[in-house]
Design a protein around this motif. Structure first.
Motif, PDB file in Angstrom:
ATOM      1  N   SER A  72      -6.963   3.189  -4.804  1.00 54.24           N
ATOM      2  CA  SER A  72      -8.229   3.855  -4.544  1.00 54.24           C
ATOM      3  C   SER A  72      -9.291   3.334  -5.509  1.00 54.24           C
ATOM      4  O   SER A  72      -9.093   3.381  -6.721  1.00 54.24           O
ATOM      5  CB  SER A  72      -8.063   5.370  -4.701  1.00 54.24           C
ATOM      6  OG  SER A  72      -9.312   6.026  -4.634  1.00 54.24           O
ATOM      7  N   SER A 116     -15.773   5.094  -1.075  1.00 50.78           N
ATOM      8  CA  SER A 116     -14.501   4.427  -1.368  1.00 50.78           C
ATOM      9  C   SER A 116     -14.468   3.031  -0.760  1.00 50.78           C
ATOM     10  O   SER A 116     -15.006   2.792   0.331  1.00 50.78           O
ATOM     11  CB  SER A 116     -13.316   5.252  -0.854  1.00 50.78           C
ATOM     12  OG  SER A 116     -13.290   5.281   0.558  1.00 50.78           O
ATOM     13  N   HIS A 130     -11.394  -5.268   4.148  1.00 39.86           N
ATOM     14  CA  HIS A 130     -11.672  -4.039   3.401  1.00 39.86           C
ATOM     15  C   HIS A 130     -12.376  -3.018   4.275  1.00 39.86           C
ATOM     16  O   HIS A 130     -12.898  -3.330   5.353  1.00 39.86           O
ATOM     17  CB  HIS A 130     -12.506  -4.335   2.152  1.00 39.86           C
ATOM     18  CG  HIS A 130     -13.922  -4.756   2.443  1.00 39.86           C
ATOM     19  ND1 HIS A 130     -14.275  -6.042   2.762  1.00 39.86           N
ATOM     20  CD2 HIS A 130     -15.091  -4.041   2.463  1.00 39.86           C
ATOM     21  CE1 HIS A 130     -15.578  -6.124   2.956  1.00 39.86           C
ATOM     22  NE2 HIS A 130     -16.103  -4.914   2.782  1.00 39.86           N
ATOM     23  N   ARG A 131     -12.386  -1.779   3.781  1.00 42.72           N
ATOM     24  CA  ARG A 131     -13.041  -0.674   4.481  1.00 42.72           C
ATOM     25  C   ARG A 131     -13.930   0.084   3.498  1.00 42.72           C
ATOM     26  O   ARG A 131     -13.501   0.412   2.391  1.00 42.72           O
ATOM     27  CB  ARG A 131     -12.004   0.270   5.086  1.00 42.72           C
ATOM     28  CG  ARG A 131     -12.620   1.466   5.811  1.00 42.72           C
ATOM     29  CD  ARG A 131     -11.546   2.398   6.381  1.00 42.72           C
ATOM     30  NE  ARG A 131     -10.798   1.774   7.461  1.00 42.72           N
ATOM     31  CZ  ARG A 131      -9.564   1.305   7.362  1.00 42.72           C
ATOM     32  NH1 ARG A 131      -8.917   1.399   6.199  1.00 42.72           N
ATOM     33  NH2 ARG A 131      -8.956   0.764   8.381  1.00 42.72           N
ATOM     34  N   LEU A 174       0.829  -1.193   0.000  1.00 45.87           N
ATOM     35  CA  LEU A 174       0.000   0.000   0.000  1.00 45.87           C
ATOM     36  C   LEU A 174       0.868   1.249   0.000  1.00 45.87           C
ATOM     37  O   LEU A 174       1.960   1.261   0.563  1.00 45.87           O
ATOM     38  CB  LEU A 174      -0.903   0.009   1.235  1.00 45.87           C
ATOM     39  CG  LEU A 174      -1.915  -1.139   1.371  1.00 45.87           C
ATOM     40  CD1 LEU A 174      -2.605  -1.070   2.725  1.00 45.87           C
ATOM     41  CD2 LEU A 174      -2.937  -1.096   0.251  1.00 45.87           C
ATOM     42  N   GLY A 202     -11.560   0.420   0.224  1.00 45.77           N
ATOM     43  CA  GLY A 202     -10.114   0.338   0.385  1.00 45.77           C
ATOM     44  C   GLY A 202      -9.661  -0.914   1.105  1.00 45.77           C
ATOM     45  O   GLY A 202     -10.465  -1.658   1.671  1.00 45.77           O
ATOM     46  N   TYR A 203      -8.346  -1.109   1.088  1.00 48.41           N
ATOM     47  CA  TYR A 203      -7.730  -2.262   1.725  1.00 48.41           C
ATOM     48  C   TYR A 203      -7.381  -1.959   3.183  1.00 48.41           C
ATOM     49  O   TYR A 203      -6.991  -0.845   3.524  1.00 48.41           O
ATOM     50  CB  TYR A 203      -6.439  -2.652   1.000  1.00 48.41           C
ATOM     51  CG  TYR A 203      -6.644  -3.260  -0.352  1.00 48.41           C
ATOM     52  CD1 TYR A 203      -6.686  -4.638  -0.519  1.00 48.41           C
ATOM     53  CD2 TYR A 203      -6.767  -2.455  -1.483  1.00 48.41           C
ATOM     54  CE1 TYR A 203      -6.851  -5.205  -1.771  1.00 48.41           C
ATOM     55  CE2 TYR A 203      -6.939  -3.009  -2.737  1.00 48.41           C
ATOM     56  CZ  TYR A 203      -6.985  -4.386  -2.877  1.00 48.41           C
ATOM     57  OH  TYR A 203      -7.157  -4.935  -4.125  1.00 48.41           O
ATOM     58  N   LYS A 214     -15.862   3.578   3.028  1.00 45.44           N
ATOM     59  CA  LYS A 214     -15.886   4.937   3.569  1.00 45.44           C
ATOM     60  C   LYS A 214     -16.901   5.763   2.791  1.00 45.44           C
ATOM     61  O   LYS A 214     -16.841   5.873   1.564  1.00 45.44           O
ATOM     62  CB  LYS A 214     -14.499   5.573   3.443  1.00 45.44           C
ATOM     63  CG  LYS A 214     -14.449   7.053   3.843  1.00 45.44           C
ATOM     64  CD  LYS A 214     -14.655   7.249   5.336  1.00 45.44           C
ATOM     65  CE  LYS A 214     -14.399   8.695   5.760  1.00 45.44           C
ATOM     66  NZ  LYS A 214     -15.398   9.640   5.160  1.00 45.44           N
ATOM     67  N   GLY A 272      -2.940   6.695   0.353  1.00 49.87           N
ATOM     68  CA  GLY A 272      -4.153   6.910  -0.421  1.00 49.87           C
ATOM     69  C   GLY A 272      -4.357   5.998  -1.611  1.00 49.87           C
ATOM     70  O   GLY A 272      -5.304   6.153  -2.378  1.00 49.87           O
ATOM     71  N   ARG A 273      -3.503   5.003  -1.775  1.00 51.86           N
ATOM     72  CA  ARG A 273      -3.574   4.108  -2.920  1.00 51.86           C
ATOM     73  C   ARG A 273      -3.356   2.658  -2.493  1.00 51.86           C
ATOM     74  O   ARG A 273      -2.596   2.401  -1.560  1.00 51.86           O
ATOM     75  CB  ARG A 273      -2.501   4.491  -3.954  1.00 51.86           C
ATOM     76  CG  ARG A 273      -2.693   5.872  -4.566  1.00 51.86           C
ATOM     77  CD  ARG A 273      -3.925   5.946  -5.447  1.00 51.86           C
ATOM     78  NE  ARG A 273      -4.013   7.223  -6.146  1.00 51.86           N
ATOM     79  CZ  ARG A 273      -4.646   8.297  -5.687  1.00 51.86           C
ATOM     80  NH1 ARG A 273      -5.247   8.247  -4.501  1.00 51.86           N
ATOM     81  NH2 ARG A 273      -4.689   9.411  -6.396  1.00 51.86           N
ATOM     82  N   GLN A 310     -13.187   4.102  -6.170  1.00 49.29           N
ATOM     83  CA  GLN A 310     -14.246   5.046  -5.819  1.00 49.29           C
ATOM     84  C   GLN A 310     -15.549   4.653  -6.518  1.00 49.29           C
ATOM     85  O   GLN A 310     -15.612   4.589  -7.738  1.00 49.29           O
ATOM     86  CB  GLN A 310     -13.850   6.467  -6.228  1.00 49.29           C
ATOM     87  CG  GLN A 310     -12.569   6.933  -5.568  1.00 49.29           C
ATOM     88  CD  GLN A 310     -11.956   8.147  -6.251  1.00 49.29           C
ATOM     89  OE1 GLN A 310     -12.523   8.716  -7.181  1.00 49.29           O
ATOM     90  NE2 GLN A 310     -10.780   8.545  -5.791  1.00 49.29           N
TER      91      GLN A 310
END
Length: 228
Positions: free
Chosen positions: A124, A133, A142-143, A118, A135-136, A145, A121-122, A126
């Protein structure tokens, strides 16, 4: 004997054709949020790039071996500045958009960010340009947001990992989104659940950004326009 061999050959060819058709069929429509859906886009990347959905093919966006592969346009800042005659938006990371997302939809997507670690911010992903978003989590999972200072939801049970294939199902309508990653699904209802970005003249769409030293690889996508 020749007639028997010819019949056997025809039978084998018919079976092979039937197998190919079945293999190309999209998964059956199933949804927790919707009763019906109309398939509006299905792609296993065994032909040309769909310009309506992904834009025109370029050197950083090609189909190979049944995959859509997106890479960075330039290897260095100096190379990019020389070619583009500017010092911003230099194409030093892979970026791609999946366009034409319906207002209410179900999407099956199999993809991966081919990247070792990671970076800030990447990667990403969207759902809606600069909106929801996905994300990892560094340790796995995962998350989700939500935009506009909305809450974040952490789901380690999906065990989503960088560099591995992600089997993703997104179901969405304004105010509600269901995200299933590798079979782990959760529904979120919140006033901040929206993929509509009024500043984005090209939306609604998905945006993928990989960061440095990354390729984004897509294996399949199936998209349904839905009704409640």
């Amino acid at each position: 004997m020749n007639n028997i061999l010819a019949a056997m050959l025809c039978t084998a060819l018919l079976c092979l054709c039937a197998f190919d058709v079945c293999a190309a069929d999209p998964p059956a429509f199933k949804s927790e949020l919707f009763k019906t859906g109309t398939l509006v886009y299905s792609d296993d990347f065994d032909g040309e790039i769909n310009r309506e959905r992904w834009g025109a093919p370029t050197r950083d966006k090609q189909i190979a071996d049944g995959k859509l592969i997106v890479s960075q346009k330039y290897k260095s800042k100096e190379e990019a500045m020389k070619a583009l005659k500017r010092d911003h938006h230099l194409g030093l990371e892979p970026v791609v958009h999946l366009n034409g997302i319906p207002e209410e939809f179900v999407c099956h997507l199999r993809y991966k960010f081919d990247k070792r670690e990671l970076s800030p911010g990447r990667p990403s992903f969207q759902i809606g340009h600069h909106m929801i978003s996905l994300g990892y989590i560094k340790e796995g999972g995962h998350r989700v947001k939500l935009p506009h200072d909305g809450p974040a939801f952490t789901e380690p049970e999906s065990k989503m990992k960088l560099g591995e294939w992600v089997d993703l199902i997104i179901e969405y309508k304004l105010g509600t989104i269901r995200v299933s990653v590798n079979g782990h699904g959760k529904t979120y209802e919140h006033e901040k659940v929206t993929l509509v970005n009024e500043k984005d003249k090209h939306g609604p769409r998905f945006t993928f950004k990989g960061g440095p030293d990354c390729r984004i690889i897509f294996d399949s996508v199936h998209l349904w326009k839905c009704e409640e």
